[in-house]
Design a protein around this motif. Sequence first.
Motif, short mmCIF file in Angstrom:
data_model
loop_
_atom_site.label_atom_id
_atom_site.label_comp_id
_atom_site.label_asym_id
_atom_site.label_seq_id
_atom_site.Cartn_x
_atom_site.Cartn_y
_atom_site.Cartn_z
N ARG A 39 0.83 -1.21 0.00
CA ARG A 39 0.00 0.00 0.00
C ARG A 39 0.87 1.26 0.00
O ARG A 39 0.52 2.26 -0.63
CB ARG A 39 -0.96 -0.04 1.18
N ILE A 40 1.99 1.23 0.68
CA ILE A 40 2.92 2.37 0.66
C ILE A 40 3.45 2.56 -0.76
O ILE A 40 3.47 3.68 -1.27
CB ILE A 40 4.07 2.17 1.67
N MET A 41 3.86 1.48 -1.38
CA MET A 41 4.38 1.56 -2.75
C MET A 41 3.33 2.13 -3.70
O MET A 41 3.63 3.00 -4.52
CB MET A 41 4.85 0.18 -3.22
N TYR A 42 2.10 1.66 -3.56
CA TYR A 42 1.02 2.12 -4.42
C TYR A 42 0.79 3.62 -4.24
O TYR A 42 0.69 4.37 -5.22
CB TYR A 42 -0.27 1.34 -4.12
N LEU A 43 0.70 4.08 -2.99
CA LEU A 43 0.46 5.50 -2.73
C LEU A 43 1.59 6.38 -3.25
O LEU A 43 1.35 7.46 -3.80
CB LEU A 43 0.24 5.75 -1.24
N LEU A 44 2.82 5.93 -3.10
CA LEU A 44 3.96 6.71 -3.60
C LEU A 44 3.93 6.76 -5.13
O LEU A 44 4.25 7.79 -5.72
CB LEU A 44 5.28 6.13 -3.10
N GLU A 45 3.53 5.66 -5.75
CA GLU A 45 3.45 5.66 -7.21
C GLU A 45 2.36 6.61 -7.68
O GLU A 45 2.54 7.36 -8.64
CB GLU A 45 3.16 4.26 -7.72
N GLN A 46 1.23 6.61 -7.01
CA GLN A 46 0.09 7.44 -7.41
C GLN A 46 0.29 8.92 -7.11
O GLN A 46 -0.18 9.77 -7.86
CB GLN A 46 -1.19 6.95 -6.71
N ASN A 47 0.95 9.23 -6.00
CA ASN A 47 1.00 10.61 -5.51
C ASN A 47 2.38 11.26 -5.53
O ASN A 47 2.49 12.45 -5.27
CB ASN A 47 0.49 10.65 -4.06
N GLY A 48 3.42 10.51 -5.79
CA GLY A 48 4.76 11.06 -5.69
C GLY A 48 5.20 11.10 -4.23
O GLY A 48 4.60 10.44 -3.38
N PRO A 49 6.25 11.85 -3.93
CA PRO A 49 6.79 11.86 -2.56
C PRO A 49 5.73 12.26 -1.52
O PRO A 49 4.96 13.19 -1.74
CB PRO A 49 7.90 12.91 -2.62
N LEU A 50 5.72 11.52 -0.41
CA LEU A 50 4.78 11.80 0.68
C LEU A 50 5.52 11.75 2.02
O LEU A 50 6.49 11.02 2.18
CB LEU A 50 3.66 10.76 0.71
N LYS A 51 5.00 12.55 2.95
CA LYS A 51 5.53 12.50 4.32
C LYS A 51 5.01 11.24 5.00
O LYS A 51 3.97 10.71 4.64
CB LYS A 51 5.11 13.74 5.11
N MET A 52 5.75 10.79 6.03
CA MET A 52 5.34 9.62 6.80
C MET A 52 3.94 9.82 7.36
O MET A 52 3.12 8.91 7.34
CB MET A 52 6.31 9.36 7.95
N SER A 53 3.66 11.02 7.86
CA SER A 53 2.35 11.29 8.47
C SER A 53 1.25 11.21 7.42
O SER A 53 0.14 10.74 7.71
CB SER A 53 2.34 12.66 9.15
N GLU A 54 1.53 11.65 6.19
CA GLU A 54 0.54 11.55 5.12
C GLU A 54 0.24 10.09 4.79
O GLU A 54 -0.92 9.71 4.57
CB GLU A 54 1.02 12.29 3.87
N LEU A 55 1.28 9.27 4.75
CA LEU A 55 1.09 7.85 4.50
C LEU A 55 0.29 7.20 5.62
O LEU A 55 -0.64 6.44 5.37
CB LEU A 55 2.45 7.14 4.34
N ALA A 56 0.63 7.52 6.86
CA ALA A 56 -0.08 6.95 8.01
C ALA A 56 -1.56 7.33 7.96
O ALA A 56 -2.44 6.47 8.16
CB ALA A 56 0.55 7.42 9.31
N ASN A 57 -1.85 8.58 7.66
CA ASN A 57 -3.25 9.02 7.57
C ASN A 57 -3.99 8.33 6.43
O ASN A 57 -5.13 7.90 6.60
CB ASN A 57 -3.33 10.54 7.41
N SER A 58 -3.36 8.24 5.28
CA SER A 58 -4.01 7.62 4.12
C SER A 58 -4.27 6.13 4.34
O SER A 58 -5.27 5.60 3.87
CB SER A 58 -3.14 7.79 2.88
N LEU A 59 -3.35 5.48 5.05
CA LEU A 59 -3.46 4.03 5.24
C LEU A 59 -4.19 3.65 6.53
O LEU A 59 -4.44 2.48 6.78
CB LEU A 59 -2.07 3.40 5.24
N HIS A 60 -4.46 4.66 7.36
CA HIS A 60 -5.12 4.43 8.64
C HIS A 60 -4.31 3.46 9.51
O HIS A 60 -4.86 2.52 10.10
CB HIS A 60 -6.56 3.92 8.46
N ILE A 61 -2.99 3.71 9.54
CA ILE A 61 -2.10 2.95 10.41
C ILE A 61 -1.24 3.94 11.18
O ILE A 61 -1.22 5.13 10.87
CB ILE A 61 -1.22 1.95 9.62
N THR A 62 -0.53 3.45 12.17
CA THR A 62 0.29 4.34 13.00
C THR A 62 1.54 4.76 12.25
O THR A 62 1.99 4.09 11.31
CB THR A 62 0.71 3.64 14.30
N ALA A 63 2.11 5.87 12.71
CA ALA A 63 3.38 6.34 12.14
C ALA A 63 4.46 5.28 12.35
O ALA A 63 5.33 5.08 11.49
CB ALA A 63 3.78 7.66 12.78
#
Length: 148
Positions: A39-63
């Motif tokens: 899911r991290i790989m997919y989000l980075l591919e779709q959105n480009g560089p993301l902060k850890m907090s953005e990934l955590a929020n999008s995936l609904h998981i902890t930092a």
Amino acid sequence: MDRKESLRNFEVLFWQLSRKVEYLWKDIYAKTFPGSQSRIMYLLEQNGPLKMSELANSLHITAGAVTTASNILIENGYISRLRNEQDRRVVHLDLTDKGSKILKELQNEGREMMNLVFDDISETELETIQKVYKEATINIDKLQKRDQ
């Protein structure tokens, strides 16, 4: 068969197909990127560089879960950390060339699988399915705008 019954039958088939296709795709990705990694790989591919907090929020998981998964991806050379030049405390994650390449390979494997799944569907039927999905997507967009 009346329209209500047809829609109910369609609903059952739609959910069965959706789940089965989702599991097929997950199996393809899970071989290389288990758990949150895919899911991290997919989000980075779709959105480009993301902060850890953005990934955590999008995936609904902890930092912490993002950190654990991303450390494995970094160790394997699939993603890298990018420091913000204006604020060195801000760290973005981004795909490496190796990460992009492996995602393309997995997507090609998925497309081959989709070709097998829909092999018996004619070109005309496929065009009809595309038209129906496009119209349904437009209707969903209209409903969402109405609810805003």
